[in-house]
Write a protein that holds these residues in place. Structure first.
Motif, PDB file in Angstrom:
ATOM      1  N   LYS A 107       0.863  -1.176   0.000  1.00 25.05           N
ATOM      2  CA  LYS A 107       0.000   0.000   0.000  1.00 25.05           C
ATOM      3  C   LYS A 107       0.900   1.227   0.000  1.00 25.05           C
ATOM      4  O   LYS A 107       2.007   1.195   0.561  1.00 25.05           O
ATOM      5  CB  LYS A 107      -0.880   0.008   1.251  1.00 25.05           C
ATOM      6  CG  LYS A 107      -1.976  -1.063   1.215  1.00 25.05           C
ATOM      7  CD  LYS A 107      -2.864  -0.936   2.435  1.00 25.05           C
ATOM      8  CE  LYS A 107      -3.833  -2.099   2.569  1.00 25.05           C
ATOM      9  NZ  LYS A 107      -4.868  -2.116   1.520  1.00 25.05           N
ATOM     10  N   GLU A 108       0.424   2.294  -0.626  1.00 21.19           N
ATOM     11  CA  GLU A 108       1.251   3.500  -0.777  1.00 21.19           C
ATOM     12  C   GLU A 108       1.792   3.990   0.572  1.00 21.19           C
ATOM     13  O   GLU A 108       2.907   4.480   0.664  1.00 21.19           O
ATOM     14  CB  GLU A 108       0.419   4.589  -1.457  1.00 21.19           C
ATOM     15  CG  GLU A 108       1.235   5.752  -1.964  1.00 21.19           C
ATOM     16  CD  GLU A 108       0.386   6.722  -2.759  1.00 21.19           C
ATOM     17  OE1 GLU A 108       0.498   7.922  -2.495  1.00 21.19           O
ATOM     18  OE2 GLU A 108      -0.409   6.292  -3.637  1.00 21.19           O
ATOM     19  N   TYR A 116      10.742   2.924  -3.110  1.00 19.95           N
ATOM     20  CA  TYR A 116      10.186   4.071  -3.842  1.00 19.95           C
ATOM     21  C   TYR A 116      11.301   4.843  -4.548  1.00 19.95           C
ATOM     22  O   TYR A 116      11.173   5.216  -5.715  1.00 19.95           O
ATOM     23  CB  TYR A 116       9.414   5.004  -2.894  1.00 19.95           C
ATOM     24  CG  TYR A 116       8.139   4.378  -2.326  1.00 19.95           C
ATOM     25  CD1 TYR A 116       7.627   3.204  -2.857  1.00 19.95           C
ATOM     26  CD2 TYR A 116       7.457   4.983  -1.293  1.00 19.95           C
ATOM     27  CE1 TYR A 116       6.476   2.630  -2.350  1.00 19.95           C
ATOM     28  CE2 TYR A 116       6.288   4.419  -0.776  1.00 19.95           C
ATOM     29  CZ  TYR A 116       5.809   3.243  -1.307  1.00 19.95           C
ATOM     30  OH  TYR A 116       4.659   2.676  -0.805  1.00 19.95           O
ATOM     31  N   ASP A 117      12.404   5.076  -3.829  1.00 15.57           N
ATOM     32  CA  ASP A 117      13.527   5.797  -4.434  1.00 15.57           C
ATOM     33  C   ASP A 117      14.056   5.054  -5.653  1.00 15.57           C
ATOM     34  O   ASP A 117      14.300   5.659  -6.699  1.00 15.57           O
ATOM     35  CB  ASP A 117      14.691   5.938  -3.429  1.00 15.57           C
ATOM     36  CG  ASP A 117      14.473   7.103  -2.481  1.00 15.57           C
ATOM     37  OD1 ASP A 117      13.651   7.986  -2.795  1.00 15.57           O
ATOM     38  OD2 ASP A 117      15.125   7.130  -1.412  1.00 15.57           O
ATOM     39  N   THR A 118      14.240   3.728  -5.497  1.00 19.46           N
ATOM     40  CA  THR A 118      14.826   2.955  -6.605  1.00 19.46           C
ATOM     41  C   THR A 118      13.926   3.002  -7.831  1.00 19.46           C
ATOM     42  O   THR A 118      14.401   3.200  -8.958  1.00 19.46           O
ATOM     43  CB  THR A 118      15.070   1.487  -6.165  1.00 19.46           C
ATOM     44  OG1 THR A 118      15.856   1.507  -4.983  1.00 19.46           O
ATOM     45  CG2 THR A 118      15.786   0.700  -7.242  1.00 19.46           C
ATOM     46  N   MET A 119      12.610   2.840  -7.628  1.00 20.00           N
ATOM     47  CA  MET A 119      11.692   2.867  -8.785  1.00 20.00           C
ATOM     48  C   MET A 119      11.681   4.248  -9.443  1.00 20.00           C
ATOM     49  O   MET A 119      11.756   4.368 -10.668  1.00 20.00           O
ATOM     50  CB  MET A 119      10.276   2.475  -8.343  1.00 20.00           C
ATOM     51  CG  MET A 119      10.124   0.992  -8.083  1.00 20.00           C
ATOM     52  SD  MET A 119       8.397   0.509  -7.829  1.00 20.00           S
ATOM     53  CE  MET A 119       8.139   0.928  -6.117  1.00 20.00           C
ATOM     54  N   ILE A 120      11.597   5.280  -8.627  1.00 22.99           N
ATOM     55  CA  ILE A 120      11.520   6.639  -9.187  1.00 22.99           C
ATOM     56  C   ILE A 120      12.838   7.012  -9.866  1.00 22.99           C
ATOM     57  O   ILE A 120      12.857   7.546 -10.985  1.00 22.99           O
ATOM     58  CB  ILE A 120      11.112   7.649  -8.083  1.00 22.99           C
ATOM     59  CG1 ILE A 120       9.658   7.395  -7.666  1.00 22.99           C
ATOM     60  CG2 ILE A 120      11.300   9.091  -8.568  1.00 22.99           C
ATOM     61  CD1 ILE A 120       9.221   8.081  -6.391  1.00 22.99           C
ATOM     62  N   ASP A 121      13.949   6.678  -9.220  1.00 25.24           N
ATOM     63  CA  ASP A 121      15.264   7.019  -9.789  1.00 25.24           C
ATOM     64  C   ASP A 121      15.526   6.274 -11.096  1.00 25.24           C
ATOM     65  O   ASP A 121      16.130   6.817 -12.021  1.00 25.24           O
ATOM     66  CB  ASP A 121      16.394   6.691  -8.801  1.00 25.24           C
ATOM     67  CG  ASP A 121      16.352   7.595  -7.573  1.00 25.24           C
ATOM     68  OD1 ASP A 121      15.603   8.587  -7.590  1.00 25.24           O
ATOM     69  OD2 ASP A 121      17.079   7.295  -6.604  1.00 25.24           O
ATOM     70  N   GLY A 154       0.873   2.497 -16.368  1.00 22.81           N
ATOM     71  CA  GLY A 154       0.833   3.953 -16.426  1.00 22.81           C
ATOM     72  C   GLY A 154      -0.539   4.506 -16.774  1.00 22.81           C
ATOM     73  O   GLY A 154      -0.785   5.714 -16.679  1.00 22.81           O
ATOM     74  N   ASP A 155      -1.460   3.614 -17.183  1.00 20.25           N
ATOM     75  CA  ASP A 155      -2.797   4.069 -17.589  1.00 20.25           C
ATOM     76  C   ASP A 155      -3.703   4.317 -16.384  1.00 20.25           C
ATOM     77  O   ASP A 155      -4.589   5.166 -16.420  1.00 20.25           O
ATOM     78  CB  ASP A 155      -3.470   3.030 -18.494  1.00 20.25           C
ATOM     79  CG  ASP A 155      -2.885   3.041 -19.898  1.00 20.25           C
ATOM     80  OD1 ASP A 155      -1.972   3.842 -20.160  1.00 20.25           O
ATOM     81  OD2 ASP A 155      -3.357   2.235 -20.747  1.00 20.25           O
ATOM     82  N   ALA A 156      -3.514   3.516 -15.348  1.00 22.76           N
ATOM     83  CA  ALA A 156      -4.346   3.657 -14.143  1.00 22.76           C
ATOM     84  C   ALA A 156      -3.673   2.896 -13.008  1.00 22.76           C
ATOM     85  O   ALA A 156      -2.997   1.891 -13.254  1.00 22.76           O
ATOM     86  CB  ALA A 156      -5.740   3.063 -14.387  1.00 22.76           C
ATOM     87  N   ALA A 166       2.727   5.136 -10.945  1.00 24.25           N
ATOM     88  CA  ALA A 166       3.040   6.564 -11.074  1.00 24.25           C
ATOM     89  C   ALA A 166       4.279   6.765 -11.950  1.00 24.25           C
ATOM     90  O   ALA A 166       4.327   7.679 -12.782  1.00 24.25           O
ATOM     91  CB  ALA A 166       3.264   7.176  -9.691  1.00 24.25           C
ATOM     92  N   THR A 167       5.277   5.869 -11.795  1.00 24.26           N
ATOM     93  CA  THR A 167       6.494   6.046 -12.609  1.00 24.26           C
ATOM     94  C   THR A 167       6.186   5.805 -14.085  1.00 24.26           C
ATOM     95  O   THR A 167       6.727   6.478 -14.957  1.00 24.26           O
ATOM     96  CB  THR A 167       7.645   5.096 -12.174  1.00 24.26           C
ATOM     97  OG1 THR A 167       7.287   3.732 -12.418  1.00 24.26           O
ATOM     98  CG2 THR A 167       8.019   5.301 -10.722  1.00 24.26           C
ATOM     99  N   LYS A 168       5.294   4.847 -14.359  1.00 23.17           N
ATOM    100  CA  LYS A 168       4.991   4.556 -15.764  1.00 23.17           C
ATOM    101  C   LYS A 168       4.058   5.625 -16.358  1.00 23.17           C
ATOM    102  O   LYS A 168       4.069   5.869 -17.567  1.00 23.17           O
ATOM    103  CB  LYS A 168       4.419   3.138 -15.898  1.00 23.17           C
ATOM    104  CG  LYS A 168       5.477   2.067 -15.619  1.00 23.17           C
ATOM    105  CD  LYS A 168       6.655   2.155 -16.602  1.00 23.17           C
ATOM    106  CE  LYS A 168       7.677   1.065 -16.396  1.00 23.17           C
ATOM    107  NZ  LYS A 168       8.753   1.079 -17.420  1.00 23.17           N
ATOM    108  N   ALA A 169       3.245   6.249 -15.509  1.00 22.44           N
ATOM    109  CA  ALA A 169       2.464   7.403 -15.978  1.00 22.44           C
ATOM    110  C   ALA A 169       3.433   8.525 -16.341  1.00 22.44           C
ATOM    111  O   ALA A 169       3.236   9.246 -17.329  1.00 22.44           O
ATOM    112  CB  ALA A 169       1.484   7.851 -14.890  1.00 22.44           C
ATOM    113  N   ALA A 170       4.502   8.650 -15.554  1.00 17.01           N
ATOM    114  CA  ALA A 170       5.516   9.671 -15.853  1.00 17.01           C
ATOM    115  C   ALA A 170       6.200   9.376 -17.191  1.00 17.01           C
ATOM    116  O   ALA A 170       6.482  10.297 -17.966  1.00 17.01           O
ATOM    117  CB  ALA A 170       6.552   9.730 -14.734  1.00 17.01           C
TER     118      ALA A 170
END
Ligand code: 8X3
Length: 263
Positions: A107-108, A116-121, A154-156, A166-170
């Protein structure tokens, strides 16, 4: 790592640079482009895995391959590798921004900062930085194609996928933004959005828990890395006036990031 830069082919064919090329969709793209006569710049963290792939492809095809082993999150290493490319590899025709990963299904409000850092980075910042390093020379040459590997995620959002989604929406928005910024150039931008693909994606997501990972693909025939490589190559080989902007590729029994039919 010492590498022989002498090209086998006197006239270098088109050059494709693939990040995260040592396995899964990235390795499948490497195989497809090598088969189609491209020269390859292959990036991943593991030199050993890259070297194994290079040997396989050089034995199978008449291709030139240069390995770029660095972590895409390491900006200095990425900048150095791209600034010191041997001359014959400098004119990159196609960039496949494939490196990316999901970590956990929390859960978020419960997942770890580290995940979170690794996925976003990796999925956002590194993709943007590699784009930033490669695209200016494409613009200068008036030639190039950027193919980002996005995701149906990234679609939903789907349960437990919040940050990954969120990263794939980005990735979608960065692809759209880049396409806008390049509209007055001959360059093309494609966002390929796979659904369920059986690679080591889920093993990575579940921190090596193979049993849990296998369950993701139970009762449904998932896509393969090769299926996605075919789509990537289709976009890359379309006539120059055709820009495949976005492709959503799902398994037949998948309707969205959160709806699958299993039997
Ligand atoms: C991978 C697709 O649906 O497993 O990007 O998140 S999904």
């Amino acid at each position: 790592m010492q590498q022989d830069y002498t090209p086998k082919n006197k006239t270098m064919s088109k050059i494709v640079f693939i990040t995260g090329a040592s396995s899964g969709i990235g390795a499948a793209c490497a195989r497809k482009f090598a088969k189609e006569g491209y020269s390859l710049l292959l990036n991943a963290r593991s030199v050993d895995k890259l070297q194994t792939l290079k040997t396989e492809l050089e034995n199978a095809y008449n291709t030139d391959i240069l390995l770029l082993p660095f972590d895409v999150r390491d900006r200095e290493a990425a900048a150095k590798a791209l600034a010191t490319l041997p001359e014959q590899y400098q004119s990159i025709d196609i960039l496949v921004n494939n490196a990316g990963l999901a970590l956990g299904m929390d859960k978020e409000y419960e997942g770890t900062e580290e995940n979170y850092d690794t996925m976003i980075d990796t999925n956002i910042t590194a993709l943007l930085m590699i784009t930033r390093l490669v695209v200016p020379s494409m613009v200068k040459r008036g030639k190039g194609h950027i193919i980002n590997i996005g995701s149906v995620a990234g679609d939903a959002a789907y349960p437990g996928g919040s940050v990954y989604c969120a990263t794939k929406a980005a990735v979608k928005v960065l692809s759209d933004g880049l396409r806008i910024d390049l509209v007055d150039t001959p360059l093309r931008v494609t966002n390929v959005k796979p659904g369920l693909v059986e690679t080591n994606f889920s093993v990575t997501r579940f921190a090596g828990d193979k049993e849990r990972a296998d369950k993701v693909y139970q009762g449904i025939k998932p896509l393969t890395g090769e299926d996605i490589a075919e789509v990537v190559y289709f976009a890359a080989s379309a006539p120059e006036h055709v820009q495949i902007a976005e492709v959503l590729v799902l398994a037949t029994h998948q309707a969205s990031g959160s709806l699958l039919y299993r039997n």
